[in-house]
Each structure stands twice: as structure tokens, then as C-alpha cells.
Design a protein around this motif. Structure first.
Motif, PDB file in Angstrom:
ATOM      1  N   THR A 105     -13.247 -18.126  37.474  1.00  0.00           N
ATOM      2  CA  THR A 105     -13.538 -18.045  36.034  1.00  0.00           C
ATOM      3  C   THR A 105     -13.721 -16.591  35.647  1.00  0.00           C
ATOM      4  O   THR A 105     -14.204 -15.767  36.447  1.00  0.00           O
ATOM      5  N   PRO A 106     -13.364 -16.221  34.435  1.00  0.00           N
ATOM      6  CA  PRO A 106     -13.506 -14.818  34.015  1.00  0.00           C
ATOM      7  C   PRO A 106     -14.959 -14.482  33.667  1.00  0.00           C
ATOM      8  O   PRO A 106     -15.774 -15.362  33.366  1.00  0.00           O
ATOM      9  N   LEU A 107     -15.236 -13.198  33.716  1.00  0.00           N
ATOM     10  CA  LEU A 107     -16.548 -12.733  33.249  1.00  0.00           C
ATOM     11  C   LEU A 107     -16.614 -12.855  31.733  1.00  0.00           C
ATOM     12  O   LEU A 107     -15.599 -12.711  31.040  1.00  0.00           O
ATOM     13  N   SER A 108     -17.801 -13.089  31.212  1.00  0.00           N
ATOM     14  CA  SER A 108     -17.973 -13.206  29.763  1.00  0.00           C
ATOM     15  C   SER A 108     -19.230 -12.459  29.327  1.00  0.00           C
ATOM     16  O   SER A 108     -20.188 -12.323  30.096  1.00  0.00           O
ATOM     17  N   VAL A 109     -19.189 -12.002  28.094  1.00  0.00           N
ATOM     18  CA  VAL A 109     -20.343 -11.293  27.520  1.00  0.00           C
ATOM     19  C   VAL A 109     -21.196 -12.291  26.748  1.00  0.00           C
ATOM     20  O   VAL A 109     -20.710 -12.953  25.826  1.00  0.00           O
ATOM     21  N   SER A 110     -22.471 -12.379  27.123  1.00  0.00           N
ATOM     22  CA  SER A 110     -23.369 -13.333  26.469  1.00  0.00           C
ATOM     23  C   SER A 110     -24.099 -12.721  25.279  1.00  0.00           C
ATOM     24  O   SER A 110     -24.327 -13.383  24.264  1.00  0.00           O
ATOM     25  N   GLU A 111     -24.482 -11.452  25.388  1.00  0.00           N
ATOM     26  CA  GLU A 111     -25.304 -10.860  24.327  1.00  0.00           C
ATOM     27  C   GLU A 111     -25.228  -9.346  24.395  1.00  0.00           C
ATOM     28  O   GLU A 111     -25.129  -8.751  25.481  1.00  0.00           O
ATOM     29  N   VAL A 112     -25.306  -8.715  23.236  1.00  0.00           N
ATOM     30  CA  VAL A 112     -25.370  -7.259  23.136  1.00  0.00           C
ATOM     31  C   VAL A 112     -26.524  -6.908  22.196  1.00  0.00           C
ATOM     32  O   VAL A 112     -26.506  -7.285  21.018  1.00  0.00           O
ATOM     33  N   VAL A 113     -27.525  -6.220  22.718  1.00  0.00           N
ATOM     34  CA  VAL A 113     -28.696  -5.875  21.901  1.00  0.00           C
ATOM     35  C   VAL A 113     -29.125  -4.446  22.190  1.00  0.00           C
ATOM     36  O   VAL A 113     -28.772  -3.873  23.229  1.00  0.00           O
ATOM     37  N   LEU A 114     -29.877  -3.881  21.260  1.00  0.00           N
ATOM     38  CA  LEU A 114     -30.441  -2.538  21.429  1.00  0.00           C
ATOM     39  C   LEU A 114     -31.908  -2.692  21.797  1.00  0.00           C
ATOM     40  O   LEU A 114     -32.701  -3.242  21.027  1.00  0.00           O
ATOM     41  N   LEU A 115     -32.284  -2.208  23.000  1.00  0.00           N
ATOM     42  CA  LEU A 115     -33.645  -2.396  23.508  1.00  0.00           C
ATOM     43  C   LEU A 115     -34.291  -1.062  23.855  1.00  0.00           C
ATOM     44  O   LEU A 115     -33.600  -0.137  24.312  1.00  0.00           O
ATOM     45  N   PRO A 116     -35.597  -0.944  23.667  1.00  0.00           N
ATOM     46  CA  PRO A 116     -36.294   0.289  24.050  1.00  0.00           C
ATOM     47  C   PRO A 116     -36.530   0.336  25.557  1.00  0.00           C
ATOM     48  O   PRO A 116     -36.814  -0.675  26.193  1.00  0.00           O
ATOM     49  N   GLY A 117     -36.418   1.540  26.119  1.00  0.00           N
ATOM     50  CA  GLY A 117     -36.750   1.740  27.516  1.00  0.00           C
ATOM     51  C   GLY A 117     -38.221   2.045  27.687  1.00  0.00           C
ATOM     52  O   GLY A 117     -39.011   1.992  26.738  1.00  0.00           O
ATOM     53  N   ASP A 118     -38.606   2.375  28.925  1.00  0.00           N
ATOM     54  CA  ASP A 118     -40.020   2.605  29.221  1.00  0.00           C
ATOM     55  C   ASP A 118     -40.588   3.793  28.456  1.00  0.00           C
ATOM     56  O   ASP A 118     -41.776   3.809  28.119  1.00  0.00           O
ATOM     57  N   ASP A 119     -39.775   4.829  28.198  1.00  0.00           N
ATOM     58  CA  ASP A 119     -40.272   6.015  27.490  1.00  0.00           C
ATOM     59  C   ASP A 119     -39.707   6.120  26.070  1.00  0.00           C
ATOM     60  O   ASP A 119     -39.628   7.209  25.501  1.00  0.00           O
TER      61      ASP A 119
END
Length: 280
Positions: free
Chosen positions: A82-96
Motif C-alpha cells: 500500500t502507498p504512504l499517505s498523509v494524514s495531517e499537516v499542522v503548525l506546532l510549537p517546539g520546546d523553545d
């Protein structure tokens, strides 16, 4: 552009090699570029395993004002063939990352002195400082009146409310540890201008009724005091107002008048003249 709340993903296992290889990274980058744009998408900075069938690839976000944030692309794999698929794309803050402070409800942000003319500040239903007036309020005076009349205020100070007020007043400007109290000749508890408050707080607090003091109209501790105590006396006579010592550090310019200046010049000339007898 989607902004999610800060999420710290802790990898619990090694990511599936299929989901972490170069092909998966290229797929994740293409998905992130579609959301962010090629100029605002930075380097690939990490991989977090979500479970056996999904990982999240992190790419540096280069948006102005988003220092430390990452584009997070979750890639999933349904199994061999089966092919790879993209489930979600979001902008998240890192630790700093630079993020907004946690939201604080307005009623928790209000501080003493914030209430202005026309403002309304209702007490919370579960305010621990208040208790229903028909139940034990920890104040015998209130309970006695409520029982006799069968009426009363809807809510009265609870024990916690009484203790909270006592702590605040004790440590305030009119408490026993204030600078004024430490230099006072006697305490308010023995002053004729001291009016005790009702209820259990009356054991330690009252209201000052001396208009000549800074505490006039304020709740004061029985061990507070000032120089206007009703029984204060001045040694050698009746009590009289005592003025504050005023220190003037102004510089004075002294200028001699013309007559004094002439005498000074004449005296200096005689002193400078040669002695006739000695010929000097």
C-alpha cells in the motif's frame, strides 16, 4: 494555516523504517510545502513515532513571528503493498517556541483596585470566601441574628473569607507591623477613636474615627497606632500639635553693601603699605 495547541510528542518506539526513509520525508515535505510555501519551509528537524503505522515528520517553520515552531506532517502506512499517505499537516510549537501565555479567565485576572465607577464584579457561585446566610457561618454574631429573625443576607463571610480578610488587613498599611505602628506611643486598642467592627473580626480589628490621622475611615488592627492616640501627652504641658522638622538645603548668596566693601578695600590697602619706620 492551521495552529494547534502546543503538543509534546514523546516517542515510545522506533519509527517504522518505511515511514522514516527518504521517500517518506519527500512526501511529508511536499505536503508541508503545499501548506507553508517553499520559501517558508525549512529543514527536516525530526521524526516522532506515533504508533506502528504512523510517524510525524517535523520541518522548521520560517514564518515571521513563529520562532521555534515546526510544520508537523503525519504520514501513515497501511501495510506492505500500500502507498504512504498523509494524514495531517499542522503548525506546532517546539520546546523553545514563542507562544501566547495560557488563557486566564477575566474573573481570575481582576486585582484589588481594578474596579471602577460603573463596573460590575459579581461573586462566583462557589466563592470560598462566602457561605449561605442560613447555615453555619463560623461567626456566632451572624448566626444568632439569623436564627432570631429568620431572615438575613443571602450569603455571609465564610470562615475562609474571615481568615483571608484578617491576613490581608494584618499585613497592610494599618497593621501592627507598619512603620507608623512601630513608632506610635500606644496602640489603637486603647484609643478613644477606635471603633470595633462587629463579629469575630472585632477581636482584632476596628475602624479609626480620628479625622486627623491617615487611618481615618480605614480598618485598623488593634495593635496599630499613630501619634494622634486619644491619650497621648506632651511632656510639660497639654497636647499641642507638633510640626514636622523642615530641612532647607538652599544655598545663600551673600553680597556685601557698598560701605562695607569700601572699608574692606581701605583696610587691605593699609595692610599692604610699607612700614614708614622700618623703610620696608
Amino acid at each position: 494555516m492551521r495552529h494547534n495547541s502546543p503538543v509534546t510528542a514523546t516517542p515510545t518506539q522506533q519509527p517504522n523504517p518505511v515511514l522514516a526513509d527518504d521517500a517518506a520525508v519527500r512526501l511529508a515535505r511536499a505536503a508541508a510545502r503545499e501548506e507553508a510555501g517553499s520559501e517558508l519551509l525549512g529543514d527536516h528537524v525530526g521524526v516522532v513515532a506515533e504508533d506502528e503505522a504512523a510517524v510525524t515528520h517535523l520541518f522548521e517553520a520560517r514564518h515571521a513571528g513563529y520562532r521555534g515552531w515546526n510544520w508537523a506532517v503525519t504520514v501513515s502506512f497501511a501495510g506492505e503493498g500500500t502507498p504512504l499517505s498523509v494524514s495531517e499537516v499542522v503548525l506546532l510549537p517546539g520546546d523553545d517556541a514563542l507562544v501566547a501565555p495560557d488563557w486566564v479567565p477575566w474573573h481570575e485576572r481582576v486585582r484589588a483596585g481594578d474596579l471602577g465607577v460603573g463596573d460590575l464584579l459579581p461573586a462566583k457561585e462557589d466563592d470560598p470566601r462566602l457561605a449561605p446566610g442560613y447555615v453555619a457561618s463560623q461567626d456566632p454574631a451572624v448566626e444568632e441574628v439569623a436564627l432570631e429573625v429568620g431572615l438575613g443576607r443571602v450569603r455571609v463571610l465564610s470562615r475562609e473569607g474571615v481568615l483571608d480578610a484578617a491576613r490581608r488587613w494584618h499585613g497592610g498599611d494599618f497593621g501592627p507591623r507598619s512603620e507608623m505602628a512601630r513608632s506610635a506611643p500606644a496602640h489603637c486598642g486603647t484609643c478613644g477613636f477606635y471603633q470595633r467592627v462587629a463579629g469575630s473580626l472585632g477581636a482584632a480589628f476596628g475602624v479609626c474615627a480620628n479625622e486627623l490621622t491617615p487611618a481615618d475611615g480605614h480598618v485598623v488592627h488593634a495593635e496599630y497606632g499613630c501619634g494622634a492616640h486619644s491619650e497621648v501627652e506632651v511632656e510639660g504641658g497639654p497636647a499641642v500639635p507638633v510640626a514636622d522638622l523642615v530641612y532647607d538645603d538652599a544655598v545663600l548668596d551673600v553680597e556685601a553693601n557698598e560701605a562695607q566693601a569700601g572699608q574692606a578695600r581701605s583696610g587691605q590697602a593699609q595692610a599692604d603699605a610699607p612700614d614708614a619706620e622700618s623703610g620696608r
